[in-house]
Structures are given as C-alpha cells and as structure tokens.
Design a protein around this motif. Structure first.
Motif: not given
Length: 318
Positions: A79-91
């Motif tokens: 998903g677009r939002n989950p992927v963006y948030e994971a990348l933003r939060d350093g996963v």
C-alpha cells in the motif's frame, strides 16, 4: 725404541679431537631477557594477585556472549501510505517493488525519493499480476516493500553489552504481549532509560515486525531484542548469572518506588494488559511489584507500565 715411543705419544697428545663445549649457553646467558613485565603480570606481586582476583570475578559474573540469535521471517509492507510511512520511519528494507505503468501521484514520488535517499534499497519494476502473487491478492496499490528478517540477539548478548560498558544489566522481558506496537513502544522506552534490551518468547507474542519498528521510532536499530523458546528458562538463566527478576503484577506485595532491587542488575517482566503474568513466569520472579494507581484504573497498557518501571530503575542508577 724408547725415543720412537715418546715421539708417538707426543704426536698423539697434540692431535686435536672432539671437545665438550657449552652449547652456546654462555653466549645466550649474555643476551638480554627483554623489558621488565608490568607489576600486574609478575607472579607474587600484589598487583598480580589483584588482577587475578578481578579476572576470576569477571568470569563468574559475565559468561562469554553467545552470538547469533534466531532470525525472524521476511515481511511485505503493501500500500502507498504504509510503504511511505515505513520508509519515512526507518524500517529496514531490501527492495521496493513498483508496478509498471503506475499512476505517479505524490505518495509514489515521495516513496521513490525516500528509497533513493537510503542508497541500499533495490528498485524493481514489476507487472501487476506479479505483485498480486507476491502479496496474495492484497490491495498493494502498486507499491510493495520487502522487509528482511529481523536478526534477534541471544539473551546473553544483552548482559554482555551491559558489562562491557561497566553497567549493571537493565532488561525488559515480555510475557504474552501480542501487539507489535506495544513491543515497539517498549523498545523505545528501554532505549530512553538506558536499558540493554528486550526479551520476547517465540510463541503467542509479538515479534519485530515493520509495525514494531515504526513504533520504536528508530530506536530498534540500537536496542537489541532477543527471542527465546522458553521465557521461564531464560529468566532462570539470568538468575543464575546473579540478576534479579522483578515481575509487574497488580497484586504485587512491593510497590515500584520501594523496591531497592531495581537499582542493581535486574530483569523487569511485563505481562499482557488483560491476563498479566503467566503462572510459571510469576512463580519464577524474585519479586512481584505493583504500580500504585490512586485513580482506580485496573491496569495500564504494557508500554506505559514498562515506561514507569524503567524510569524508577533509571532514577535509582543515577
């Protein structure tokens, strides 16, 4: 005749033969023996006795670390939002899969930009049927992020890291905490209050998923998590190493602010919000403590409870 015999004797006595020598011992005896060793290495010296005693104490107190804990399983963030948030939060991530001919909206551009900034994430273009297969038909919206397996630490790694820093171990163990967001929040609290790691059981417990990474706000990168097959045996192993095991329970006979053991080497055991500690885990604890709640609430969220006890432990160590 007598003269001939004397001449033969003189020739025989003057003849050189094998002689016994020193074998080079005299020459080696003149060589230096190198620099004088330090007092701590000279047998019989007071400093040598002190150094030997310290070494014996360290051998009893800190077992050699056993590197190489268990590994988790790989995970897909879709998903677009989950992927963006994971990348933003350093996963952590290895590959970002992007659907061919995807609508290039703002979220897609931001995700691609973050992945490019990392520098160690592969960008792969794939047709929609391939992404459908990879995600078992989930609504991936054209973005799929591959998260590598988490490398769990060995329980002894946590204590070894503490002793290497000249500190008493401060560890949190979780019993029945199944929400990855709670695990991530506890990892964050352990990092904030100078703890040395978190221990979780393999079964019926949250692991270090992408959700836990996000909740940890990046602290999972520097706070190790260990996963064990049997939590009770792991706690008993810590006890044998001289570490006190303190369980958090609503009916604990001690209060958090009164337990002096929190100032030394300690493992704090947190149970689930509903069931609390399991029977065997509770019986293994050296102390059961409670958090006074004058407001009348029956229980606290596991992450909140862990933060309160960790604060008290950190306060005692200052």
């Amino acid at each position: 005749m007598a003269g001939n015999s004397q001449r033969r004797n003189r020739r025989t006595s003057n003849k050189k033969g094998m002689q016994v020598g020193s074998g080079g011992q005299r020459r080696r005896g003149l060589e230096g023996k190198g620099p004088t060793p330090p007092a701590s290495a000279r047998k019989g010296h007071k400093k040598n006795r002190v150094a030997n005693a310290q070494a014996r104490q360290a051998a009893v107190r800190r077992p050699a670390p056993r590197r190489g804990g268990a590994k988790g399983t790989s995970e897909m963030v879709v998903g677009r939002n989950p992927v963006y948030e994971a990348l933003r939060d350093g996963v952590p991530a290895t590959t970002l899969y992007v659907q061919q001919y995807i609508d290039n909206d703002e979220r897609v551009r931001e995700a691609l930009q973050l992945a490019g900034q990392r520098g160690n994430i592969n960008l792969m273009e794939a047709p929609r049927p391939e992404l459908d297969r990879m995600t078992n038909g989930l609504n991936h919206q054209g973005l799929v992020l591959q998260v590598p397996p988490y490398e769990y630490a060995h329980p002894e790694d946590l204590t070894a890291a503490a002793y290497d820093n000249g500190e008493d171990p401060l560890i949190v163990a979780l019993d029945g905490v199944t929400d990855p967001r709670n695990l991530g929040a506890i990892v964050r609290s352990v990092s904030a209050f100078g703890g040395h790691g978190v221990v979780v059981p393999e079964r019926r417990a949250a692991g270090m998923t992408a959700g836990a990474w996000k909740s940890s706000a990046g602290t999972a990168a520097r706070t190790p998590v260990s996963r064990v097959t049997n939590l009770t045996r792991a706690l008993e192993g810590y006890q044998k190493a001289g570490i006190t095991v303190v369980g958090l329970a609503a009916d604990g006979e001690h209060t958090v602010q009164d337990l002096e053991a929190l100032g030394g080497p300690v493992v704090i055991v947190i149970g689930s919000e509903g069931k609390g500690l399991g029977r065997l885990v509770g019986e293994t604890c050296d102390y059961l403590v409670r958090i006074p709640m004058p407001g009348g609430a029956e229980s606290l969220n596991a992450g909140v409870a862990a933060g309160i006890v960790l604060y008290e432990a950190a306060r005692r160590r200052v």
